[in-house]
Design an enzyme around this catalytic site. Structure first.
Site, PDB file in Angstrom:
ATOM      1  N   SER A  51      -1.091   2.289   5.116  1.00  0.00           N
ATOM      2  CA  SER A  51      -2.194   1.668   5.632  1.00  0.00           C
ATOM      3  C   SER A  51      -1.966   0.037   5.839  1.00  0.00           C
ATOM      4  O   SER A  51      -2.846  -0.510   6.624  1.00  0.00           O
ATOM      5  CB  SER A  51      -3.445   1.952   4.898  1.00  0.00           C
ATOM      6  OG  SER A  51      -3.620   1.188   3.716  1.00  0.00           O
ATOM      7  N   LYS A 125      -6.284  -3.739   0.831  1.00  0.00           N
ATOM      8  CA  LYS A 125      -6.567  -3.821   2.524  1.00  0.00           C
ATOM      9  C   LYS A 125      -6.901  -5.268   2.522  1.00  0.00           C
ATOM     10  O   LYS A 125      -6.761  -6.114   1.573  1.00  0.00           O
ATOM     11  CB  LYS A 125      -8.152  -3.221   2.798  1.00  0.00           C
ATOM     12  CG  LYS A 125      -8.091  -1.943   2.465  1.00  0.00           C
ATOM     13  CD  LYS A 125      -7.232  -0.899   3.490  1.00  0.00           C
ATOM     14  CE  LYS A 125      -7.557   0.473   3.052  1.00  0.00           C
ATOM     15  NZ  LYS A 125      -6.386   1.483   3.717  1.00  0.00           N
TER      16      LYS A 125
END
Length: 241
Positions: A51, A125
């Protein structure tokens, strides 16, 4: 009458026991220092998913600064590691029990911060929205805007060739107090805040769930280096009203 030949043997045994005691004390102190460092200063994690490509690749090992954000706060652009606030991670399949010795060794390595088996319970993230920020996607150029100001993320986003849209999913959110809005750099393949808006949290992550700021890739050696926060991309963002 004392047997003088036994005296050197006694001294050797005593010296060996003192040596073992000193080694044990050093090991215990080193373990406690490592535990304190892991708990409050720096911690190691590995990357389990794609990701955050290209910034972070699967199986990269990173170091996370737990101390600085406690007094300097977080900035837009920071790459952060955080605990699942609930519903972000799929349930882990039941794994067969490991032998007790293997479990003991793994516990010790985790205790001192050498192993990072709890990485599967955490996510990484990029921080896009701070408390109070109005974050919208997208404008006519495909850019995210924060408090009305567009941000250019093309330096770090991993997008399909020819695609310049910062998200293939529109959103319009205001970040609550004590929470943040987090997105992955591999924007079209990241299950991030956008994918969890239906949860009670609204896709926001409480600041208390953040472990710290990722600042260094340590493995593999050919990828060793600082992790860029690309803070310049956010320089034009005004403070939240």
């Amino acid at each position: 009458m004392t047997d003088s030949s036994s005296a050197p043997a006694t001294r050797r045994r005593r010296g060996f026991l003192i040596f073992l005691r000193d080694v044990l004390v050093i090991v215990v102190i080193a373990a406690l220092v490592s535990f304190v460092v892991k708990s409050f200063v720096v911690r190691s994690f590995y990357i389990p998913s794609a990701s955050m490509e290209r910034t972070l690749l699967v199986k990269d090992r990173i170091l996370v600064d737990e101390l600085t954000p406690r007094w300097a706060a977080y900035e837009r652009g920071d790459v952060v590691v955080f605990k699942d606030p609930g519903g972000w991670l799929d349930p882990e399949p039941q794994k067969p029990a490991q032998p007790p010795l293997v479990q003991a060794v793994d516990w010790v390595l985790n205790f001192v911060g050498i192993s990072a088996t709890d990485s599967q319970d955490h996510l990484v993230k990029r921080l896009i929205g701070l408390p109070g920020d109005h974050v919208v996607c997208c404008n006519a150029l495909g850019q995210i805007t924060i408090n009305g100001a567009p941000i250019d993320e093309l330096d770090y986003l991993n997008l399909p060739e020819g695609d310049t849209a910062a998200s293939d999913e529109p959103f319009d959110v205001v970040v609550p107090d004590e929470s943040v809005w987090l997105l992955g750099d591999n924007r079209d393949r990241s299950r991030d805040s956008r994918a969890h808006q239906e949860l009670p949290s609204g896709g926001f992550v409480p600041l208390g769930n953040i472990v710290g700021k990722a600042f260094l890739t340590t493995w593999p050696l050919d990828r060793m280096g600082a992790i860029d926060g690309h803070h310049q991309s956010f320089n034009g963002v005004p403070d939240a009203e």
